[in-house]
Design a protein around this motif. Structure first.
Motif, mmCIF file in Angstrom:
data_model
loop_
_atom_site.group_PDB
_atom_site.id
_atom_site.type_symbol
_atom_site.label_atom_id
_atom_site.label_comp_id
_atom_site.label_asym_id
_atom_site.label_seq_id
_atom_site.Cartn_x
_atom_site.Cartn_y
_atom_site.Cartn_z
ATOM 1 N N ILE A 59 -3.928 17.188 3.106
ATOM 2 C CA ILE A 59 -5.267 17.797 3.172
ATOM 3 C C ILE A 59 -6.039 17.248 4.373
ATOM 4 C CG2 ILE A 59 -7.506 17.892 2.001
ATOM 5 C CD1 ILE A 59 -5.942 17.992 -0.649
ATOM 6 N N GLN A 60 -5.956 15.919 4.550
ATOM 7 C CA GLN A 60 -6.668 15.280 5.667
ATOM 8 C C GLN A 60 -6.192 15.825 7.007
ATOM 9 O OE1 GLN A 60 -6.226 11.018 5.717
ATOM 10 N NE2 GLN A 60 -7.080 10.823 7.760
ATOM 11 N N CYS A 61 -4.882 15.974 7.164
ATOM 12 C CA CYS A 61 -4.329 16.465 8.431
ATOM 13 C C CYS A 61 -4.789 17.892 8.731
ATOM 14 C CB CYS A 61 -2.806 16.402 8.398
ATOM 15 S SG CYS A 61 -2.150 14.727 8.545
ATOM 16 N N ILE A 62 -4.846 18.749 7.710
ATOM 17 C CA ILE A 62 -5.298 20.123 7.927
ATOM 18 C C ILE A 62 -6.778 20.142 8.297
ATOM 19 C CG2 ILE A 62 -5.825 22.285 6.726
ATOM 20 C CD1 ILE A 62 -3.168 22.201 5.425
ATOM 21 N N GLU A 63 -7.594 19.350 7.576
ATOM 22 C CA GLU A 63 -9.036 19.349 7.829
ATOM 23 C C GLU A 63 -9.375 18.754 9.198
ATOM 24 O OE1 GLU A 63 -10.643 17.365 4.435
ATOM 25 O OE2 GLU A 63 -10.613 19.193 3.192
ATOM 26 N N GLU A 64 -8.524 17.877 9.715
ATOM 27 C CA GLU A 64 -8.768 17.256 11.021
ATOM 28 C C GLU A 64 -7.970 17.946 12.134
ATOM 29 O OE1 GLU A 64 -7.937 13.117 10.636
ATOM 30 O OE2 GLU A 64 -9.565 12.771 9.194
ATOM 31 N N ASP A 65 -7.435 19.147 11.834
ATOM 32 C CA ASP A 65 -6.692 19.945 12.811
ATOM 33 C C ASP A 65 -5.508 19.157 13.393
ATOM 34 O OD1 ASP A 65 -6.115 22.244 14.139
ATOM 35 O OD2 ASP A 65 -7.516 21.901 15.787
ATOM 36 N N MET A 66 -4.812 18.427 12.509
ATOM 37 C CA MET A 66 -3.658 17.617 12.918
ATOM 38 C C MET A 66 -2.426 18.022 12.103
ATOM 39 S SD MET A 66 -5.609 13.945 12.996
ATOM 40 C CE MET A 66 -4.081 13.051 13.134
ATOM 41 N N LEU A 67 -2.350 19.301 11.738
ATOM 42 C CA LEU A 67 -1.278 19.756 10.858
ATOM 43 C C LEU A 67 0.099 19.423 11.410
ATOM 44 C CD1 LEU A 67 -0.183 21.323 8.424
ATOM 45 C CD2 LEU A 67 -0.428 23.430 9.761
ATOM 46 N N GLU A 81 0.831 -1.197 0.000
ATOM 47 C CA GLU A 81 0.000 0.000 0.000
ATOM 48 C C GLU A 81 0.870 1.252 0.000
ATOM 49 O OE1 GLU A 81 -2.841 -0.019 3.122
ATOM 50 O OE2 GLU A 81 -3.745 -1.925 2.548
ATOM 51 N N TYR A 82 0.336 2.325 -0.596
ATOM 52 C CA TYR A 82 1.102 3.565 -0.729
ATOM 53 C C TYR A 82 0.274 4.743 -0.220
ATOM 54 C CZ TYR A 82 4.017 0.711 -3.717
ATOM 55 O OH TYR A 82 4.822 -0.280 -4.196
ATOM 56 N N GLN A 83 0.988 5.728 0.294
ATOM 57 C CA GLN A 83 0.322 6.920 0.823
ATOM 58 C C GLN A 83 0.615 8.108 -0.088
ATOM 59 O OE1 GLN A 83 1.715 9.097 4.513
ATOM 60 N NE2 GLN A 83 -0.111 8.101 5.328
ATOM 61 N N ASN A 84 -0.462 8.803 -0.478
ATOM 62 C CA ASN A 84 -0.332 9.986 -1.311
ATOM 63 C C ASN A 84 -0.197 11.204 -0.404
ATOM 64 O OD1 ASN A 84 -1.549 12.447 -2.694
ATOM 65 N ND2 ASN A 84 -1.356 11.038 -4.417
ATOM 66 N N LEU A 85 0.934 11.933 -0.531
ATOM 67 C CA LEU A 85 1.210 13.051 0.359
ATOM 68 C C LEU A 85 0.127 14.113 0.276
ATOM 69 C CD1 LEU A 85 2.961 14.716 2.285
ATOM 70 C CD2 LEU A 85 4.295 15.488 0.305
ATOM 71 N N ALA A 86 -0.325 14.446 -0.950
ATOM 72 C CA ALA A 86 -1.324 15.504 -1.114
ATOM 73 C C ALA A 86 -2.592 15.180 -0.335
ATOM 74 C CB ALA A 86 -1.630 15.708 -2.593
ATOM 75 N N SER A 87 -3.089 13.945 -0.481
ATOM 76 C CA SER A 87 -4.325 13.549 0.217
ATOM 77 C C SER A 87 -4.132 13.551 1.730
ATOM 78 C CB SER A 87 -4.763 12.157 -0.252
ATOM 79 O OG SER A 87 -4.977 12.140 -1.642
ATOM 80 N N TYR A 88 -2.984 13.033 2.173
ATOM 81 C CA TYR A 88 -2.719 12.958 3.607
ATOM 82 C C TYR A 88 -2.552 14.352 4.197
ATOM 83 C CZ TYR A 88 -0.506 11.408 7.977
ATOM 84 O OH TYR A 88 -0.202 11.188 9.297
#
Length: 726
Positions: A613-621, A604-611
Motif C-alpha cells: 500500500i505504501q509503495c502505491i501511495e508513494e508512486d513507487m510501485l 523486526e518484520y515487514q508486513n507485505l500488505a502495508s508495504y
C-alpha cells in the motif's frame, strides 16, 4: 478336575492377548547401557545410545551426557553436552528425549532478560518434534513469532481485556490456550533452529511481562503419552514467573554417518527391529536408523540382547505350553469344549471391534454427520464412507514415506485405492473436537468447482477421523512462488491465470453456491497446484456456511499472520470482504514474489500488505514488483492488477470490491493479455522490423490504467475490456 484345569488355562490364554503393550518405563528393569558403563546420573537412568564419560559408552558425541550439579539442586542432573540442555526423560521406543528449553521472557523484572531466545541444534540428529510440542505465547496484546533460517515459520496473537496477565482466575485446563491471555500454534516440520520474538499489537515494544516458549504437549494436554500425567503443568500462568526453562520434546535418530564412521553397530538379534528413518530429512530421504523391541519384549533395542521377554509375555507362553500338554491328555469332549471357547472368544472379539468402531464413529461426529446428511447438507452422491482397512492398504499403513505434509489440523498422506486412483488422506489432530473435521466434510461435499479441491469421502471408525481428497501433485502456491523452479518458472501469464481462477473460486463460494461460504483462511499455502499447475483452493476446516440474509459472522479471531483482515481482527466480525482482503495479499504475493511476513533484521518484520500500500501511495510501485513480472508483463496490465490488489487491501471493508467485481476485472485483464500476446506473436512472424515497446522507465504509475466498473472496447470488437485512466 482335568477339565477345570484346561478351561482355566484356555481362559488365561484368551485374556492375555488383549493386555496393552509395555511402556518405556519398564526399560529401567532391563539392560540399558553398554557393559562397564555408568548408566545413572542422580536419580535418572541413561540408556544407550546416550551415555557418559567414555566414548564407547555413547554412539556419537551428539549423544554424550554430562552429569553435573546446578545452582538450584543438590542432586546432579543429566545434560546433553553437545547442546548444553538439561534432560528430563528418555523415550527410546518413541525416539524422543525430553529436554528443558529456554523461555523468551521480555520485560520480566525477576530475570530482567529482554534478549531474544536463539536455539540451534547444530545440524545433528535432533529436531524439535512437531507432533509432541506446541509454540505458546503468554501475555497481553502481543504478537508472538517463531523464526527459522531467517523466515517467519509460525506465530499467534494473545489478547487481554483487563491488561493483567496475573489474573488468578484464568486456568489453562478450563479456558484453554485460544487467544485470551495465551495463544498457541503448531511447529513446522524439521525445526532444528529458531528464535522466538514478541512485539506489541500497537507497536514493537512489550509493555508487560510476557513469555514465548516451545512446550511439550504432555505438559499442556493429557494426551496419553504418559498415562500417569492427568493434570496440567501450567494450570495458572503465575508458575511462569519462576521458570527459566520449560519441557520440550526432541526427536532423534542414529545418523547414517555415525554408523559409517564409528565402531558402533546396531544389533541384529531376533528380538529387536532396526529400520530406516527420516527424522532430520527435509527431502523425504533416509537419513538414519531407529530401533524398537518387538511386541512382548522390553528393554533397550540399541544394544545386542537389550530386548528381553516381559514377565507377562513369558508367563503367557508357559501357561500356553502347560495347557497344550494337559489338552493332549484330555478327552475329546474337552477338545470340543476348547473349540467352543475359541469360537466364543472370536465372536466376542468381533463384538469388541464393532463396539470400538461405533464408539469412534460417535466420538468423531458420526451422529452429527448423519444428521446433516439427512437434512440434505451433505451431497451423498459425491462422497464415500471408506473403511480403515481400505485406507491402511492405500497408504501402506500410514507409512512415514507417504507423508505429503503436516499442519495445524493434521498430517496428509499419499495413497492409492484398489482401483488405482491416487488420493490424499488427511489424518486429523482433533484432540476430542470434531467440529473442523465435520465442517470441512460438509462444506466440500456441497462444492462443485474445478478450482476447489474435491473431497472423495471419509472414515470415522478410527480413533482419529480421516478425510480423503483428490491428489494434487505439484504442492502449494507458496512453495512454488518462493522456491521457484527454473525448469517451470512462474511466468506473468501463469500468475495472472492463478489469480483469476482463485478469484473465480471465491466468487463461486460467496455468490453462486446454494448458500454463501466464507473460507476464512485464504493464503498461498492453501492454494494447491494440479498436474497442469491449475490452482485448487483447499483447507476448509474453519470455513463457514452463512445464511443468505446474514451480513457477517461473529467469531473468535482465527487466521494467519499477514493475511488477516485488520477490521476483522479489531471487531471479531468476519464478512465476505475479509476474504477479499486475504485474496488481496495473495495478489500482492503474485505481483511481488515476496512473502506476507518477512524478516528485515534485528527481530523486526515487514508486513507485505502495508508495504505494498505504501509503495502505491508513494508512486513507487515498480520498486516492489517482481523482476520477472516487470520483464514479461505489459505495464498497463501490471498496474491494473496492482490497483485492484490495492482496493482489496482497503482498511475499511466497505470500500473493498466484491469477489464478483474482482473476478470480472481480472478476467478482463487476462483477456487483454491473451490478445496482446497473440498480436505480438503474429507481428514477430509477419513484421519482424516493427518497433519495440517503450521501455518501462518511460511510464509513470500516476498515469497508468486502472480497472473500474465501466466497459470500453478495443479496436478489435471481439475483445472487450474494462479499463479507465486513473
Amino acid at each position: 478336575m482335568i477339565l477345570q484345569f484346561t478351561i482355566f488355562h484356555i481362559i488365561l490364554a484368551l485374556i492375555f492377548p488383549i493386555f496393552p503393550p509395555l511402556t518405556s518405563a519398564q526399560q529401567e528393569d532391563g539392560i540399558i547401557a553398554q557393559q562397564g558403563c555408568n548408566s545413572t546420573c542422580g536419580t535418572m537412568s541413561i540408556p544407550f545410545p546416550f551415555g557418559m564419560k567414555e566414548p564407547r559408552c555413547y554412539a556419537d558425541k551428539w549423544f554424550e551426557i554430562e552429569c553435573k550439579l546446578d545452582n538450584n539442586s543438590q542432586n546432579p542432573k543429566p545434560y546433553l553436552k553437545s547442546l548444553n540442555l538439561e534432560v528430563n526423560n528418555f523415550y527410546l521406543d518413541l525416539g524422543l528425549v525430553e529436554i528443558m528449553n529456554p523461555i523468551h521472557r521480555p520485560n520480566c523484572r525477576k530475570y530482567n532478560n529482554n534478549k531474544t531466545v536463539i536455539i540451534n541444534l547444530g545440524g545433528g540428529p535432533f529436531i524439535y518434534s512437531q507432533d509432541y510440542n506446541k509454540f505458546l505465547a503468554v501475555g497481553c496484546n502481543n504478537l508472538a513469532f517463531i523464526q527459522s533460517s531467517g523466515n517467519m515459520v509460525g506465530g499467534c496473537v494473545s489478547i487481554c481485556d483487563d491488561n493483567n496477565i496475573n489474573s488468578n482466575y484464568f486456568n489453562l485446563s478450563s479456558d484453554g490456550c485460544n487467544g485470551r491471555y495465551c495463544c498457541e500454534t503448531s511447529l513446522p516440520m524439521h525445526l532444528s533452529e529458531y528464535n522466538a520474538t514478541l512485539q506489541g499489537l500497537r507497536g514493537p515494544n512489550i509493555s508487560e511481562c510476557s513469555y514465548a516458549l516451545i512446550l511439550s504437549r504432555r505438559w499442556v494436554y493429557f494426551d496419553g503419552l504418559s498415562s500417569y500425567l492427568s493434570t496440567y503443568y501450567l494450570e495458572n500462568f503465575n508458575k511462569l514467573e519462576d521458570m527459566e526453562y520449560a519441557p520440550a520434546m526432541l526427536e532423534w535418530e542414529i545418523l547414517n554417518d555415525m554408523l559409517i564412521n564409528s565402531t558402533f553397530q546396531l544389533p541384529s538379534d531376533s528380538y529387536s527391529n532396526c529400520y530406516d528413518s527420516q527424522v532430520t530429512s527435509i527431502n523425504n530421504r533416509n537419513t538414519g536408523r531407529q530401533c524398537q523391541c518387538f511386541s512382548g519384549y522390553f528393554g533397550n533395542p540399541y544394544i545386542a540382547g537389550g530386548c528381553t521377554e516381559s514377565e507377562v509375555f513369558n508367563n503367557k507362553n508357559n501357561r500356553s505350553k502347560k495347557s497344550a500338554i494337559v489338552g493332549v491328555s484330555s478327552s475329546l469332549g474337552s477338545i470340543g469344549f476348547m473349540i467352543g471357547l475359541w469360537l466364543l472368544h472370536k465372536d466376542m472379539k468381533k463384538r469388541m471391534i464393532k463396539k470400538r468402531k461405533e464408539k469412534f464413529f460417535k466420538r468423531n461426529g458420526g451422529l452429527l454427520l448423519k444428521q446433516r446428511m439427512s437434512s440434505g447438507e451433505v451431497n451423498i452422491d459425491r462422497t464415500t464412507l471408506f473403511t480403515l482397512k481400505d485406507l491402511k492398504k492405500a497408504t501402506d499403513n500410514f507409512n512415514k514415506n507417504r507423508v505429503l505434509g503436516k499442519g495445524g489440523q493434521g498430517t496428509v498422506y499419499k495413497g492409492m485405492l484398489v482401483d488405482g486412483k491416487i488420493v490424499a488422506v488427511k489424518k486429523f489432530k482433533v484432540e476430542g473436537k470434531v467440529e473442523e473435521f465435520i465442517n470441512e466434510f460438509v462444506i466440500l461435499s456441497q462444492i462443485n468447482n474445478r478450482n476447489v479441491v474435491k473431497i472423495l469421502g471419509c472414515c470415522l471408525e478410527t480413533e482419529i477421523p480421516l478425510l480423503v481428497y483428490e491428489f494434487i501433485p505439484n504442492g502449494d502456491l507458496f512453495q512454488y512462488l518462493h522456491d521457484q523452479n527454473e525448469d517451470i518458472p512462474m511466468t506473468w501469464d501463469m500468475r495472472l491465470r492463478i489469480g483469476t481462477e482463485i478469484a473465480g473460486a471465491l466468487f463461486y463460494l460467496h455468490s453462486i453456491a446454494s448458500q454463501p461460504i466464507y473460507h476464512r483462511d485464504i493464503k498461498s499455502t492453501n492454494i494447491l497446484l494440479d498436474e497442469k499447475y491449475r490452482p485448487k483452493l483447499a483447507d476448509f476446516g474453519v470455513s463457514r456456511i452463512i445464511s443468505i440474509e446474514a451480513t457477517h459472522l461473529t467469531t473468535v479471531v482465527q487466521g494467519t499472520f499477514g493475511y488477516l483482515d485488520p477490521e476483522y481482527f479489531h471487531t471479531s466480525q468476519f464478512t465476505e470482504k475479509s476474504d477479499v482482503y486475504s485474496f488481496g495479499v495473495v495478489l500482492a504475493e503474485l505481483l511481488t514474489g515476496k512473502k506476507p511476513i518477512s524478516a528485515i533484521g534485528s527481530g523486526e518484520y515487514q508486513n507485505l500488505a502495508s508495504y505494498f500500500i505504501q509503495c502505491i501511495e508513494e508512486d513507487m510501485l515498480f520498486d516492489i514488483i517482481d523482476k520477472r513480472v516487470t520483464k514479461e508483463g505489459e505495464k498497463e496490465h501490471v498496474v491494473a492488477v496492482a490497483n485492484l490488489a490495492y482496493r482489496c487491501l482497503e482498511l475499511n471493508g466497505r470500500k473493498r470490491p466484491t469477489m464478483k467485481e474482482v473476478t470480472l476485472k481480472l478476467e478482463g485483464i487476462r483477456g487483454l493479455n491473451k490478445k496482446l500476446s497473440a498480436q505480438q506473436n503474429h507481428e514477430e512472424i509477419e513484421l519482424p522490423e516493427i518497433e519495440e515497446h517503450q521501455p518501462w522507465d518511460e511510464f509513470s504509475t500516476s498515469s497508468s490504467l486502472q480497472i473500474v466498473d465501466s466497459q470500453t472496447y478495443s479496436t478489435d470488437s471481439e475483445v472487450m475490456h474494462i479499463i479507465e485512466l486513473k
